[in-house]
Design an enzyme around this catalytic site. Sequence first.
Site, mmCIF file in Angstrom:
data_model
loop_
_atom_site.group_PDB
_atom_site.id
_atom_site.type_symbol
_atom_site.label_atom_id
_atom_site.label_comp_id
_atom_site.label_asym_id
_atom_site.label_seq_id
_atom_site.Cartn_x
_atom_site.Cartn_y
_atom_site.Cartn_z
ATOM 1 N N LYS A 45 -13.203 -38.396 -12.828
ATOM 2 C CA LYS A 45 -13.076 -37.302 -11.848
ATOM 3 C C LYS A 45 -14.388 -37.106 -11.090
ATOM 4 C CE LYS A 45 -9.299 -34.605 -13.710
ATOM 5 N NZ LYS A 45 -8.881 -33.404 -14.409
ATOM 6 N N GLY A 46 -14.297 -37.095 -9.784
ATOM 7 C CA GLY A 46 -15.480 -36.861 -8.952
ATOM 8 C C GLY A 46 -16.366 -38.082 -8.809
ATOM 9 N N ARG A 49 -15.313 -44.736 -6.255
ATOM 10 C CA ARG A 49 -14.387 -45.813 -6.634
ATOM 11 C C ARG A 49 -15.091 -46.910 -7.441
ATOM 12 N NH1 ARG A 49 -11.652 -48.309 -1.596
ATOM 13 N NH2 ARG A 49 -11.351 -46.077 -1.242
ATOM 14 N N SER A 114 -15.803 -34.250 -0.160
ATOM 15 C CA SER A 114 -15.127 -35.118 -1.138
ATOM 16 C C SER A 114 -15.753 -36.510 -1.191
ATOM 17 C CB SER A 114 -13.650 -35.253 -0.742
ATOM 18 O OG SER A 114 -13.040 -36.293 -1.474
ATOM 19 N N ALA A 115 -15.698 -37.113 -2.374
ATOM 20 C CA ALA A 115 -16.204 -38.480 -2.549
ATOM 21 C C ALA A 115 -15.200 -39.507 -2.031
ATOM 22 C CB ALA A 115 -16.450 -38.728 -4.032
ATOM 23 N N SER A 116 -13.961 -39.069 -1.790
ATOM 24 C CA SER A 116 -12.898 -40.035 -1.514
ATOM 25 C C SER A 116 -12.896 -40.572 -0.086
ATOM 26 C CB SER A 116 -11.532 -39.392 -1.791
ATOM 27 O OG SER A 116 -10.506 -40.259 -1.361
ATOM 28 N N GLU A 169 -15.263 -26.770 -7.095
ATOM 29 C CA GLU A 169 -15.287 -28.120 -7.673
ATOM 30 C C GLU A 169 -14.547 -28.200 -8.999
ATOM 31 O OE1 GLU A 169 -15.925 -31.229 -8.036
ATOM 32 O OE2 GLU A 169 -16.949 -31.701 -6.171
HETATM 33 C C1 BG6 Z 1 -12.929 -38.364 -6.010
HETATM 34 C C2 BG6 Z 1 -12.011 -38.524 -7.204
HETATM 35 O O1 BG6 Z 1 -12.585 -37.236 -5.280
HETATM 36 O O2 BG6 Z 1 -12.851 -39.519 -5.183
HETATM 37 C C3 BG6 Z 1 -12.360 -39.801 -7.965
HETATM 38 O O3 BG6 Z 1 -12.159 -37.407 -8.067
HETATM 39 C C4 BG6 Z 1 -12.294 -40.985 -6.995
HETATM 40 O O4 BG6 Z 1 -11.473 -39.972 -9.029
HETATM 41 C C5 BG6 Z 1 -13.223 -40.744 -5.801
HETATM 42 O O5 BG6 Z 1 -12.683 -42.182 -7.662
HETATM 43 C C6 BG6 Z 1 -13.188 -41.870 -4.779
HETATM 44 O O6 BG6 Z 1 -11.909 -41.918 -4.227
HETATM 45 P P1 BG6 Z 1 -11.360 -43.068 -3.273
HETATM 46 O O7 BG6 Z 1 -10.104 -42.478 -2.703
HETATM 47 O O8 BG6 Z 1 -12.420 -43.302 -2.219
HETATM 48 O O9 BG6 Z 1 -11.147 -44.272 -4.116
HETATM 49 MG MG MG Z 2 -12.393 -33.360 -7.655
#
Ligand code: BG6
Ligand code: MG
Length: 222
Positions: A45-46, A49, A114-116, A169
């Site tokens: 979590k957080g 990738r 967000s990290a995503s 968070e």
């Molecule tokens: C975070 C998630 O917000 O994003 C993680 O909590 C995830 O689990 C990270 O690995 C990166 O996400 P993505 O979508 O770029 O692979």
């Molecule tokens: Mg999160």
Amino acid sequence: MHTAACIFDLDGVIVDTARYHFLAWKRLTDQLGIHFTEEDNERLKGVSRMASLEIILEIGNRKPDKNLKLEYATLKNNWYIEYISRMTPAEILPGCIKFIKELKNADIRVAIGSASKNTPMILDRVSINGLFDAVVDGNIISKAKPNPEVFIKAAEMIGINPKHCVVFEDAVAGVQAALNAGMMCIGVGSPKVLTKAHFVVPGLNEMNLTKLLTLEKISGYE
Ligand code: BG6
Ligand code: MG
């Protein structure tokens, strides 16, 4: 009033995507013959990738070369996209929209931190891409949480001093990132896990403007 902005993590705060991350990583680990559990998934979590992949490879005691790692990360992400592309607005966690609209009505800025890298797609699928004053995600930042870059950047984009920002968070690394940014942090989840957050609520359905102002007073961030 002191709080001028609220910065929200996306995964686990606005939407519950942890189960999709789990399903996608599970497909990869099953293929690789690595035993990967929901408990292991908590550690991701957080976490970015590639850093998540490193943790999984460590669990499975594998040491693939760089190219193979990229291949694994791409495979996982393609499966993850398969899941999130089917998301609907019904998957927004309870109380989110109501609370965010209340903040906006009170002239408090709202941003995503967000990290995503899949943030734009998720916001689009759940139809909230127009809701935020700024969106900072894994496509913009280079340093993963607990580095404060994501939240500092969000504060910069909305033109608010970090000490007037409150972060929401659900991840330990994210709480630490908020603290490193000099921001008040309200954890979303369990107080047993998010021990460093100033306060913890089970979900945004437990938040409203009055409560935010009260917490701010108690924390001394006022
Ligand atoms: C975070 C998630 O917000 O994003 C993680 O909590 C995830 O689990 C990270 O690995 C990166 O996400 P993505 O979508 O770029 O692979
Ligand atoms: Mg999160």
